[in-house]
Design an enzyme around this catalytic site. Structure first.
Site, PDB file in Angstrom:
ATOM      1  CG  HIS A 266      -0.368  -0.097   2.527  1.00  0.00           C
ATOM      2  ND1 HIS A 266       0.326   0.954   3.086  1.00  0.00           N
ATOM      3  CD2 HIS A 266      -0.323  -1.099   3.459  1.00  0.00           C
ATOM      4  CE1 HIS A 266       0.754   0.619   4.300  1.00  0.00           C
ATOM      5  NE2 HIS A 266       0.379  -0.628   4.543  1.00  0.00           N
TER       6      HIS A 266
ATOM      7  CB  CYS B  97       4.790  -5.107  16.896  1.00  0.00           C
ATOM      8  SG  CYS B  97       3.539  -3.947  17.340  1.00  0.00           S
TER       9      CYS B  97
ATOM     10  CG  HIS C  18      -0.887  -3.813  15.803  1.00  0.00           C
ATOM     11  ND1 HIS C  18       0.451  -3.824  16.120  1.00  0.00           N
ATOM     12  CD2 HIS C  18      -0.968  -3.679  14.468  1.00  0.00           C
ATOM     13  CE1 HIS C  18       1.149  -3.727  15.007  1.00  0.00           C
ATOM     14  NE2 HIS C  18       0.324  -3.633  13.987  1.00  0.00           N
TER      15      HIS C  18
ATOM     16  CE  LYS D  15      -3.312  -8.242   6.257  1.00  0.00           C
ATOM     17  NZ  LYS D  15      -4.511  -8.567   5.506  1.00  0.00           N
TER      18      LYS D  15
END
Ligand code: MSP
Length: 484
Positions: free
Chosen positions: A21, A132, A149, A300
């Site tokens: 991305h 991670c 996260h 993502k």
């Protein structure tokens, strides 16, 4: 013959758990711009990029896709290569951590570090975030959740080998002190220094609870911790084991370009590992900010990722490269929006640059060029400024400088009205300025720059900045940027 100056630059190696991305493209484009710039400067350049394929995170993603890990990453590598191709990333090597030579290098380095007495056996008991691929202390977590996260951390307890990071505290502090640019930008350095001063814990370099990784040479039950494996790509990728001559030519790396989230691994773990293995330190680690969407990191996990392919088919490769580096200082976070992209594309690329080139080339086709001394549009000062900014990785400022010069050229033409006067000297002076603009833009927008060079008949070389434009027959340029 005198050896050429070399420039070795790296991107992080990306987790191939999905298609790339814009967050991944951001670092890679910046690295390519610097690589192209140093090539223009006449240096011998090596740009390394690649993929980080081992570990639990990838193993889990493969499982979700119903594939074996290697089969899974094999299916995604072409996506990364395709993305870099459509973005015109001119890399010299694409390394995969599953490459045999890399695996052998990791084993050799672990062996070396083991022999130097910096690896010992113990038990790791604590928290882990697989997203991670990092260990957390309770203190660094958010109520046992990953602060990045925002997911529950795993509790691990397993036999593990540890690396004596604690031993390297004063070495690291000394390294940062003696090399103030080792951690850049400067505002990120202090944070690392404070944390290192606060004390370093030995970290676990192996796991036994999964087998998608590189086996430790001295204990086959253990697989290398994915960061210990990944960081070594920077030496294996340039030939530490199999191309000694090339390795000696390029190492130490001039810049490791990374995102700010992985600065700790690069500025603390990596130098300590190298020191232990008796290898020279890289010169600089530059951590940039995040691309965000409505102020949330693109990625993502956040579900807001924009694929490289989608942006390039919408905006084109050069405008995508331009936009990502134009809008925000490289160290800071920058918000991405389609509206802002369209705005810059139409105003700066189509209206300013595109019009300048099309207007001057169309008039030059009609009235020709006539050599004259340059009076108004001298680029010398701009060239120096752009060079200085690129040295400091200030891409936005470099582009700002170039586009102020584009404005100046447009004002010059507006004032001189060559469509009324048919003054071919004015057209020569403008054409000459377009040459210089295009050479300076080459690292950012190589396709556009090459089109302009074909129209005005010059070579894209730094030396051409000092040479006057050749008087030649000009044909009106094709349209460089269609308005969106
Ligand atoms: N595999 C590790 C890096 C190992 S390097 C020895 C990794 N991979 S990653 O795919 O998660 O991220 C790679 C890089 O992309 C990191 O530098 C990260 O900062 C960057 N980016 C990912 N998303 C990003 C944005 N939204 N914006 C800018 N860069 C970001 O970490």
């Amino acid at each position: 013959m005198k050896n050429k100056k070399t420039f070795y630059i790296t991107t992080p190696i990306y987790y191939p758990n999905d298609v790339p991305h814009l967050g991944h493209a951001y670092t890679t484009i910046a690295a390519d711009v610097l690589a192209r710039w140093h090539k223009l400067l006449g240096e011998e350049v090596f740009l390394l990029t690649g993929t980080d394929e081992h570990g639990k995170k990838i193993a889990k993603a493969a499982e979700r896709a119903g594939k074996k890990p290697k089969e899974f990453t094999d299916s995604l590598i072409p996506e990364f290569k395709r993305a870099w191709k459509i973005l015109n990333i001119d890399y010299d090597r694409f390394i995969r951590t599953t490459d045999r030579e890399h695996e052998k290098t990791v084993q050799e380095i672990i062996e070396k570090v083991f022999k130097s007495g910096d690896i010992y056996k113990g038990t790791y008991e604590g928290l882990y975030c697989t997203d991670c691929e990092a260990y957390y202390t309770e203190k660094d977590s958010l109520n046992l959740q990953c602060p990045i996260h925002k997911r529950q951390l795993e509790t691990l307890k397993e036999e593990s080998y540890f690396f004596k990071l604690s031993k390297y505290q004063s070495f690291l502090l000394d390294l940062y002190k003696k090399n103030p640019e080792f951690i850049s930008p400067s505002y990120r350095r202090q944070e690392i220094i404070n944390r290192v001063k606060g004390g370093l814990r030995d970290f676990s370099v192996s796991r036994t609870s999964f087998d998608w990784g590189i086996q430790l040479p001295f204990d086959k039950k253990h697989y290398a911790y994915v960061w210990f494996d990944a960081l070594i790509n920077y030496i294996s990728g340039v030939g530490y084991l199999d191309k000694k001559k090339q390795f000696n030519k390029f190492w130490p790396a001039d810049i490791h370009l990374i995102g700010k989230d992985i600065l700790w691994f690069h500025s603390v773990y990596w130098p300590a590992m190298l020191k232990s293995a008796g290898i020279e330190m890289p010169k600089k680690i530059f951590a940039h900010g995040f691309l965000t969407i409505q102020n949330e990191k693109m990625g993502k996990s956040a579900g807001n990722a924009i694929n490289v392919g989608d942006l390039v088919s919408y905006a084109g490769s050069d405008p995508a490269r331009y936009f990502l580096l134009r809008s925000t200082p490289f160290g800071d976070d920058g918000d991405f929006s389609k509206e802002a992209l369209i705005d810059r594309h139409n105003n700066e690329l189509a209206n300013k640059l595109g019009n300048l080139v099309s207007r001057v080339s169309a008039l030059a086709e009609k009235y020709g060029l006539e050599k004259t001394a340059l009076k108004t549009l001298d680029s010398e000062r701009i060239v120096k400024k752009v060079a200085g900014h690129l040295d400091n990785l200030e891409f936005d400022k470099a582009l700002n400088e170039i586009f102020s010069f584009v404005d100046k050229c447009n004002e010059f033409i507006q004032a001189k009205k060559p469509w009324e006067t048919h003054d071919s000297k004015v057209l020569y002076e403008s054409g000459n300025a377009i040459k210089d603009i295009s050479i300076l833009l080459f690292p950012f927008m190589p396709e556009t720059s090459e089109k302009i060079a074909r129209t005005f008949n010059f070579e894209i070389e730094l030396g051409e900045l000092k040479k006057p434009l050749k008087v030649s027959k000009i044909k009106k340029s094709e349209i460089l940027f269609e308005r969106i």
